[in-house]
Design a protein around this motif. Structure first.
Motif, PDB file in Angstrom:
ATOM      1  N   TYR A  19     -12.118  -1.706   1.094  1.00 14.91           N
ATOM      2  CA  TYR A  19     -12.409  -2.847  -0.095  1.00 14.91           C
ATOM      3  C   TYR A  19     -12.238  -4.045   0.375  1.00 14.91           C
ATOM      4  O   TYR A  19     -12.381  -4.844  -0.386  1.00 14.91           O
ATOM      5  CB  TYR A  19     -11.827  -2.492  -1.400  1.00 14.91           C
ATOM      6  N   LEU A  20     -11.630  -4.445   1.825  1.00 16.84           N
ATOM      7  CA  LEU A  20     -11.613  -5.616   2.209  1.00 16.84           C
ATOM      8  C   LEU A  20     -12.490  -5.718   3.563  1.00 16.84           C
ATOM      9  O   LEU A  20     -12.186  -4.841   4.251  1.00 16.84           O
ATOM     10  CB  LEU A  20     -10.370  -6.196   2.593  1.00 16.84           C
ATOM     11  N   LEU A  53      -9.985  -6.289  -7.047  1.00 17.76           N
ATOM     12  CA  LEU A  53      -9.320  -5.259  -6.301  1.00 17.76           C
ATOM     13  C   LEU A  53      -7.833  -5.477  -6.490  1.00 17.76           C
ATOM     14  O   LEU A  53      -7.349  -6.633  -6.563  1.00 17.76           O
ATOM     15  CB  LEU A  53      -9.592  -5.584  -4.657  1.00 17.76           C
ATOM     16  N   PHE A  54      -7.067  -4.333  -7.044  1.00 12.08           N
ATOM     17  CA  PHE A  54      -5.597  -4.520  -7.116  1.00 12.08           C
ATOM     18  C   PHE A  54      -4.663  -3.855  -6.128  1.00 12.08           C
ATOM     19  O   PHE A  54      -5.080  -2.614  -5.669  1.00 12.08           O
ATOM     20  CB  PHE A  54      -5.220  -4.361  -8.430  1.00 12.08           C
ATOM     21  N   ALA A  55      -3.682  -4.447  -5.502  1.00 11.84           N
ATOM     22  CA  ALA A  55      -2.784  -3.809  -4.421  1.00 11.84           C
ATOM     23  C   ALA A  55      -1.968  -2.907  -5.417  1.00 11.84           C
ATOM     24  O   ALA A  55      -1.544  -3.193  -6.459  1.00 11.84           O
ATOM     25  CB  ALA A  55      -2.147  -4.947  -3.685  1.00 11.84           C
ATOM     26  N   LYS A  56      -1.917  -1.729  -4.862  1.00 13.84           N
ATOM     27  CA  LYS A  56      -1.027  -0.756  -5.385  1.00 13.84           C
ATOM     28  C   LYS A  56       0.341  -0.596  -4.886  1.00 13.84           C
ATOM     29  O   LYS A  56       0.628  -0.996  -3.691  1.00 13.84           O
ATOM     30  CB  LYS A  56      -1.695   0.675  -5.147  1.00 13.84           C
ATOM     31  N   LYS A  57       1.224  -0.414  -5.695  1.00 10.99           N
ATOM     32  CA  LYS A  57       2.897  -0.518  -5.261  1.00 10.99           C
ATOM     33  C   LYS A  57       3.265   1.157  -4.689  1.00 10.99           C
ATOM     34  O   LYS A  57       4.414   1.223  -4.201  1.00 10.99           O
ATOM     35  CB  LYS A  57       3.727  -0.774  -6.314  1.00 10.99           C
ATOM     36  N   ALA A  58       2.398   2.173  -4.847  1.00  9.92           N
ATOM     37  CA  ALA A  58       2.708   3.455  -4.336  1.00  9.92           C
ATOM     38  C   ALA A  58       1.360   3.854  -3.919  1.00  9.92           C
ATOM     39  O   ALA A  58       0.438   3.629  -4.175  1.00  9.92           O
ATOM     40  CB  ALA A  58       3.164   4.368  -5.613  1.00  9.92           C
ATOM     41  N   GLY A  68      -9.239  -9.602   8.232  1.00 10.02           N
ATOM     42  CA  GLY A  68      -9.834 -10.692   8.922  1.00 10.02           C
ATOM     43  C   GLY A  68     -10.823 -11.355   7.863  1.00 10.02           C
ATOM     44  O   GLY A  68     -11.587 -12.343   8.080  1.00 10.02           O
ATOM     45  N   ALA A  69     -10.569 -11.269   6.361  1.00  8.68           N
ATOM     46  CA  ALA A  69     -11.205 -11.765   5.292  1.00  8.68           C
ATOM     47  C   ALA A  69     -10.479 -13.181   5.227  1.00  8.68           C
ATOM     48  O   ALA A  69      -9.349 -13.616   5.771  1.00  8.68           O
ATOM     49  CB  ALA A  69     -11.181 -11.113   4.169  1.00  8.68           C
ATOM     50  N   GLU A  70     -10.940 -14.149   4.350  1.00 12.49           N
ATOM     51  CA  GLU A  70     -10.549 -15.370   3.964  1.00 12.49           C
ATOM     52  C   GLU A  70      -9.958 -15.584   2.793  1.00 12.49           C
ATOM     53  O   GLU A  70     -10.457 -14.874   1.771  1.00 12.49           O
ATOM     54  CB  GLU A  70     -11.628 -16.326   4.398  1.00 12.49           C
ATOM     55  N   VAL A  71      -8.547 -16.006   2.771  1.00 13.46           N
ATOM     56  CA  VAL A  71      -7.850 -16.434   1.502  1.00 13.46           C
ATOM     57  C   VAL A  71      -8.668 -17.851   0.774  1.00 13.46           C
ATOM     58  O   VAL A  71      -8.275 -18.696   1.670  1.00 13.46           O
ATOM     59  CB  VAL A  71      -6.362 -16.454   1.438  1.00 13.46           C
ATOM     60  N   LEU A  90       2.477 -13.796  -1.168  1.00  9.20           N
ATOM     61  CA  LEU A  90       2.435 -13.868   0.521  1.00  9.20           C
ATOM     62  C   LEU A  90       1.998 -12.397   0.956  1.00  9.20           C
ATOM     63  O   LEU A  90       1.356 -12.492   2.065  1.00  9.20           O
ATOM     64  CB  LEU A  90       3.811 -14.298   1.334  1.00  9.20           C
ATOM     65  N   GLY A  91       2.254 -11.496   0.350  1.00  9.19           N
ATOM     66  CA  GLY A  91       2.011 -10.099   0.597  1.00  9.19           C
ATOM     67  C   GLY A  91       0.514  -9.780   0.407  1.00  9.19           C
ATOM     68  O   GLY A  91      -0.022  -9.183   1.286  1.00  9.19           O
ATOM     69  N   LEU A  92       0.148 -10.339  -0.652  1.00  7.15           N
ATOM     70  CA  LEU A  92      -1.473 -10.125  -0.714  1.00  7.15           C
ATOM     71  C   LEU A  92      -2.047 -10.790   0.045  1.00  7.15           C
ATOM     72  O   LEU A  92      -3.106 -10.541   0.536  1.00  7.15           O
ATOM     73  CB  LEU A  92      -1.665 -10.710  -2.392  1.00  7.15           C
ATOM     74  N   ALA A  93      -1.763 -12.062   0.440  1.00  7.31           N
ATOM     75  CA  ALA A  93      -2.533 -12.816   1.648  1.00  7.31           C
ATOM     76  C   ALA A  93      -2.352 -12.157   2.843  1.00  7.31           C
ATOM     77  O   ALA A  93      -3.293 -12.233   3.621  1.00  7.31           O
ATOM     78  CB  ALA A  93      -1.652 -14.291   1.312  1.00  7.31           C
ATOM     79  N   ASP A  94      -1.353 -11.470   3.067  1.00 10.11           N
ATOM     80  CA  ASP A  94      -1.069 -10.643   4.250  1.00 10.11           C
ATOM     81  C   ASP A  94      -2.023  -9.682   4.305  1.00 10.11           C
ATOM     82  O   ASP A  94      -2.825  -9.639   5.466  1.00 10.11           O
ATOM     83  CB  ASP A  94       0.360 -10.316   4.471  1.00 10.11           C
ATOM     84  N   LEU A  95      -2.409  -8.930   3.245  1.00  4.61           N
ATOM     85  CA  LEU A  95      -3.269  -7.754   3.505  1.00  4.61           C
ATOM     86  C   LEU A  95      -4.785  -8.325   3.667  1.00  4.61           C
ATOM     87  O   LEU A  95      -5.506  -7.744   4.292  1.00  4.61           O
ATOM     88  CB  LEU A  95      -3.325  -7.151   1.709  1.00  4.61           C
ATOM     89  N   VAL A  96      -4.979  -9.642   3.096  1.00  5.93           N
ATOM     90  CA  VAL A  96      -6.415 -10.083   3.246  1.00  5.93           C
ATOM     91  C   VAL A  96      -6.445 -10.646   4.632  1.00  5.93           C
ATOM     92  O   VAL A  96      -7.433 -10.302   5.335  1.00  5.93           O
ATOM     93  CB  VAL A  96      -6.400 -11.424   2.517  1.00  5.93           C
ATOM     94  N   GLU A  97      -5.398 -11.358   5.290  1.00  4.36           N
ATOM     95  CA  GLU A  97      -5.496 -11.672   6.655  1.00  4.36           C
ATOM     96  C   GLU A  97      -5.478 -10.525   7.660  1.00  4.36           C
ATOM     97  O   GLU A  97      -6.414 -10.584   8.534  1.00  4.36           O
ATOM     98  CB  GLU A  97      -4.143 -12.411   6.984  1.00  4.36           C
ATOM     99  N   GLN A  98      -4.909  -9.385   7.260  1.00  2.00           N
ATOM    100  CA  GLN A  98      -5.236  -8.117   8.205  1.00  2.00           C
ATOM    101  C   GLN A  98      -6.677  -7.777   8.195  1.00  2.00           C
ATOM    102  O   GLN A  98      -6.809  -7.093   9.374  1.00  2.00           O
ATOM    103  CB  GLN A  98      -4.318  -6.887   7.675  1.00  2.00           C
TER     104      GLN A  98
END
Ligand code: G4P
Length: 192
Positions: free
Chosen positions: A114-115, A77-82, A145-148, A135-143
């Motif tokens: 997708y998470l 999965l890749f985070a998008k910037k837009a 409820g998944a585990e980094v 840190l931003g990617l980790a925040d998306l995961v934490e939001q």
């Protein structure tokens, strides 16, 4: 010296503003062999973690991410910037990421589809500098409820604050190349 460090010495160029140009093999033209070398190191380090998903951010993280994902047989999965027109805000996890090099703050985002809380996510990226992207990617995961389970990096500029920020936040980081200095146009590595 590892293969990636050797390649940085032979083909990398140090540019003004503390930028290491590696676009002949890592983030523009891509050498699959060095990508396999890097991803093999991540897989060895993070083995037995029951990873269910690889997360990165567009654009340069995608190449190594897809190799790890295909080796493990899990989705990438890749985070998008837009925001794509097909998604609305309530379908998304979003977080602001500040780029020090470009001096802008952008929202990065992934679809909530997708998470999920039972995901164990390995985050990967090409560079670790100020650590804002990771840190931003980790925040998306934490939001979600998944585990980094960890963060795999190709090239870490260890003299910039990113590594310390991720360590302080309690994330396990493995960087294949750790650069101590780019002063005077010379690449110096942390001892391996
Ligand atoms: P961060 O990624 O750790 O948060 O730090 P920073 O804000 O400083 O980095 C912004 C962008 O610059 C990132 O790419 C990062 O990968 C890249 N970068 C940082 N230092 C270097 C360097 O020495 N050499 C190269 N080549 N890139 C560097 P991005 O804007 O997200 O771009 P992309 O992934 O779309 O390529």
């Amino acid at each position: 010296m590892g293969e990636l460090n050797r390649r940085i010495v032979t083909d990398g160029q140090v540019f003004p503003g503390d930028v290491l140009k590696v676009d002949s093999f890592l983030n523009h033209q891509i050498d699959p062999e060095i990508m396999h070398e890097i991803t093999g190191k991540w897989l060895e380090y993070f083995k037995d973690r029951e990873i269910t998903k690889i997360l990165t951010i567009e654009a340069s993280g995608i190449a190594p991410a897809i190799i790890v994902a295909s080796t493990l047989g899990v989705p990438m999965l890749f985070a998008k910037k837009a925001t794509p027109s097909t998604l609305t805000n309530h379908d998304l996890y979003t977080t602001p990421v500040h780029s020090y090099t470009k001096n802008v703050t952008n929202e990065i985002l992934v679809s909530k589809k997708y998470l999920s809380p039972d995901d164990k996510v390995l985050i990967v990226d090409d560079f670790l500098a100020n650590g804002e992207a990771a840190l931003g990617l980790a925040d998306l995961v934490e939001q979600s409820g998944a585990e980094v389970v960890g963060i795999g990096i190709c090239i870490e500029k260890s003299y910039q604050p990113g590594r310390q920020k991720l360590d302080d936040a309690g994330y396990e980081v493995y960087s294949v190349s750790r650069i101590q200095s780019l002063a005077n146009g010379r690449v110096e590595f942390l001892s391996e």
